[in-house]
Design an enzyme around this catalytic site. Structure first.
Site, PDB file in Angstrom:
ATOM      1  N   ARG A  53       0.907  -1.242  -0.044  1.00 26.31           N
ATOM      2  CA  ARG A  53      -0.103   0.059   0.013  1.00 26.31           C
ATOM      3  C   ARG A  53       0.916   1.146  -0.142  1.00 26.31           C
ATOM      4  O   ARG A  53       0.432   2.327  -0.404  1.00 26.31           O
ATOM      5  CB  ARG A  53      -0.986  -0.010   1.062  1.00 26.31           C
ATOM      6  CG  ARG A  53      -2.012   1.069   1.241  1.00 26.31           C
ATOM      7  CD  ARG A  53      -3.563   0.751   1.952  1.00 26.31           C
ATOM      8  NE  ARG A  53      -3.205   0.041   3.054  1.00 26.31           N
ATOM      9  CZ  ARG A  53      -2.710   0.516   4.120  1.00 26.31           C
ATOM     10  NH1 ARG A  53      -1.990   1.758   4.253  1.00 26.31           N
ATOM     11  NH2 ARG A  53      -2.571  -0.233   5.231  1.00 26.31           N
TER      12      ARG A  53
ATOM     13  N   TYR B  66     -16.689  15.147 -17.443  1.00 29.04           N
ATOM     14  CA  TYR B  66     -17.402  13.752 -17.124  1.00 29.04           C
ATOM     15  C   TYR B  66     -18.382  13.735 -16.297  1.00 29.04           C
ATOM     16  O   TYR B  66     -18.176  14.322 -15.185  1.00 29.04           O
ATOM     17  CB  TYR B  66     -15.903  12.854 -16.854  1.00 29.04           C
ATOM     18  CG  TYR B  66     -16.166  11.322 -16.835  1.00 29.04           C
ATOM     19  CD1 TYR B  66     -16.629  10.516 -17.705  1.00 29.04           C
ATOM     20  CD2 TYR B  66     -15.974  10.842 -15.279  1.00 29.04           C
ATOM     21  CE1 TYR B  66     -16.824   9.199 -17.537  1.00 29.04           C
ATOM     22  CE2 TYR B  66     -16.541   9.397 -15.280  1.00 29.04           C
ATOM     23  CZ  TYR B  66     -17.115   8.672 -16.196  1.00 29.04           C
ATOM     24  OH  TYR B  66     -17.140   7.357 -16.194  1.00 29.04           O
TER      25      TYR B  66
ATOM     26  N   ASP C   5      -8.156  17.690 -16.777  1.00 26.20           N
ATOM     27  CA  ASP C   5      -8.657  16.228 -17.111  1.00 26.20           C
ATOM     28  C   ASP C   5      -8.426  16.328 -18.907  1.00 26.20           C
ATOM     29  O   ASP C   5      -9.167  16.842 -19.403  1.00 26.20           O
ATOM     30  CB  ASP C   5     -10.041  16.064 -16.602  1.00 26.20           C
ATOM     31  CG  ASP C   5     -10.269  14.326 -17.160  1.00 26.20           C
ATOM     32  OD1 ASP C   5      -9.631  13.915 -17.975  1.00 26.20           O
ATOM     33  OD2 ASP C   5     -11.197  13.845 -16.472  1.00 26.20           O
TER      34      ASP C   5
ATOM     35  N   LYS D  49      -8.853   4.671 -20.246  1.00 20.54           N
ATOM     36  CA  LYS D  49      -9.414   4.710 -21.639  1.00 20.54           C
ATOM     37  C   LYS D  49      -8.084   4.634 -22.642  1.00 20.54           C
ATOM     38  O   LYS D  49      -7.677   3.708 -22.844  1.00 20.54           O
ATOM     39  CB  LYS D  49      -9.926   6.287 -21.786  1.00 20.54           C
ATOM     40  CG  LYS D  49     -10.825   6.652 -20.570  1.00 20.54           C
ATOM     41  CD  LYS D  49     -12.090   5.855 -20.606  1.00 20.54           C
ATOM     42  CE  LYS D  49     -12.906   6.056 -19.211  1.00 20.54           C
ATOM     43  NZ  LYS D  49     -13.180   7.223 -18.885  1.00 20.54           N
TER      44      LYS D  49
HETATM   45  C1  LIG Z   1     -13.944   7.719 -17.760  1.00 18.53           C
HETATM   46  C2  LIG Z   1     -13.341   9.128 -17.283  1.00 18.53           C
HETATM   47  C3  LIG Z   1     -13.074   9.541 -16.061  1.00 18.53           C
HETATM   48  C4  LIG Z   1     -13.322   8.613 -14.892  1.00 18.53           C
HETATM   49  O1  LIG Z   1     -12.157   7.447 -14.996  1.00 18.53           O
HETATM   50  P1  LIG Z   1     -12.479   6.048 -14.458  1.00 18.53           P
HETATM   51  O2  LIG Z   1     -11.198   5.252 -14.815  1.00 18.53           O
HETATM   52  O3  LIG Z   1     -13.587   5.476 -15.161  1.00 18.53           O
HETATM   53  O4  LIG Z   1     -12.696   6.218 -12.996  1.00 18.53           O
HETATM   54  C5  LIG Z   1     -12.936  10.748 -15.822  1.00 18.53           C
HETATM   55  N1  LIG Z   1     -12.608  11.863 -16.676  1.00 18.53           N
HETATM   56  C6  LIG Z   1     -13.069  11.438 -18.152  1.00 18.53           C
HETATM   57  C7  LIG Z   1     -12.706  12.542 -19.107  1.00 18.53           C
HETATM   58  C8  LIG Z   1     -13.321  10.128 -18.453  1.00 18.53           C
HETATM   59  O5  LIG Z   1     -13.524   9.664 -19.801  1.00 18.53           O
END
Ligand SMILES: *Cc1c(COP(=O)(O)O)cnc(C)c1O
Length: 390
Positions: A61, A114, A179, A204
């Protein structure tokens, strides 16, 4: 400094010659022997203080070498001093919010973003007061208690672009988080534009094959320390097998993003000419906010597009049912193409008024282009659109 294409292949593999290996070793240990207590205590103290590594990892951890390896690779790709990996993009965002949070803390947020990020901020669950603003109003809304300015560009799902440099200037001393999931380091590097934190849902494009949930925050070493401390106490870890898969996706990242972007561009053009389609949202086509940034802030418009159907919700649900090659599913950035309905799925958690105000309409579908041949994708999508014409 090698080109990004070269870095993507080699980053995090610098010691392979020395180790005598050709693939990243996977370390699954949960605990590590501490024969020398004094040395063990020193390592423990360093890791608890948020150091990136120590002579002894002590406990998984606190530190994992396989995770640290992919973090190092992603820091190189993003041009940041450090990178901290988490068990998901949402875990990464939650840790970031916890790291910047102060008593009475306030965060300025530009919509859209998101759906779950929006929900985390708007609900107050993170213990920060979120104020949703136009990017142009940021400077005038900064308070003494403003802990963070949060943007997402390209934004999910409308593909609106936000001027990172302008937001950084407006934020002044307040840290700015971007982001950059839709752009990937292939198309945009927010750190170079002055951002404090770059967030990716590594689930992604970075992972790229739809088989690992992960999230990362890229930032300075100073800002990485509290993130590692939060990760250690909350346990929001990326498992080393996930880290291995994430690292495995990186060598093909640039190839995948470029092919998927090519496919998205062709699909966007063909959709724009289709009579069932009212509007196509794709950077560079004149339909998204700050369209010009696709060619300046970014090195290309990306692999996501959205389109609004004349037939509204009924037409959108017909298309979701009719596609055969594209997968009707949430998520994005995989080698295969995905199509989904933001109002009914990813952005369901927003209230109807917010959806309307941010362009998330009943007839809106979002496509994440994969790396298939574009003619096959168009054959599938256009056949599905015929069924929706009614
Ligand atoms: C999918 C996504 C998230 C969240 O990520 P997870 O890996 O599903 O927790 C945050 N921001 C964007 C732009 C996303 O496409």
């Amino acid at each position: 400094m090698p080109h990004l294409h070269t870095l993507a292949v080699h980053a995090g593999r610098e010691d392979f010659g020395q180790l005598g290996v050709h693939a990243p070793p996977i370390d699954l240990s949960t605990t590590y022997p501490v024969p020398d207590l004094a040395a063990g205590t020193a390592s423990f103290d360093a890791l608890v203080a948020g150091e990136a590594s120590a002579a002894n990892p002590i406990y998984a951890r606190l530190h994992n070498p396989t995770v640290a390896r992919v973090e190092g690779a992603l820091a190189q790709l993003e041009g940041s001093e450090a990178c901290v990996a988490f068990g998901s993009g949402m875990a990464a965002l939650a840790a970031l919010l916890m790291a910047v949070r102060t008593d009475g803390g306030h965060v300025l947020v530009v919509r859209p973003l998101y759906g779950t990020s929006d929900h985390l901020l708007a609900s107050g669950m993170a213990g920060l007061e979120a104020e949703f603003v136009d990017a142009a109003d940021i400077a005038s809304r900064i308070r003494p208690t403003t802990a963070l300015v949060m943007i997402e560009t390209p934004a999910n799902p409308t593909l609106d672009l936000v001027d990172i440099r302008a937001v950084v200037a407006a934020a002044g001393k307040v840290p700015v988080a971007v982001d950059s999931t839709f752009a990937t380091p292939v198309l945009q590097n927010p750190i170079a534009l002055g951002a404090t934190y770059v967030l990716h849902s590594a689930t992604k494009f970075l992972g790229g094959h739809g088989d690992v949930i992960a999230g990362v925050v890229c930032c300075s070493e100073e800002n990485a320390k509290p993130l590692r401390q939060i990760r250690a106490v909350t346990g929001a870890l990326l498992h080393p097998l996930g880290a291995y898969l994430l690292h495995r996706g990186l060598p093909t990242l640039a190839l995948r993003v470029e092919r998927a972007q090519h496919n998205a561009g062709v699909l966007a053009q063909r959709l724009a000419e289709h009579s069932a389609v009212a509007t196509v949202f794709y950077p560079g086509m004149g339909t998204v906010a700050n369209d010009h940034l696709a060619a300046t802030q970014m090195r290309g418009p990306g692999a996501l597009l959205a389109f609004d159907l004349h037939g509204g919700h009924a037409a959108a649900s017909t298309v979701m049912k009719a596609v055969r090659l594209l997968t009707p599913a949430v998520s994005l950035g995989s080698v295969d193409s995905l199509i989904q309905h933001p109002a009914g799925l990813t952005h369901r958690v927003l209230d109807e008024a917010t959806r309307q105000a941010t362009g998330i309409t009943a007839g809106l579908l979002r496509v994440s282009a994969g790396i298939e041949h574009v003619n096959d994708l168009w054959a599938d999508l256009s056949a599905a659109l015929e069924t929706a014409r009614g």
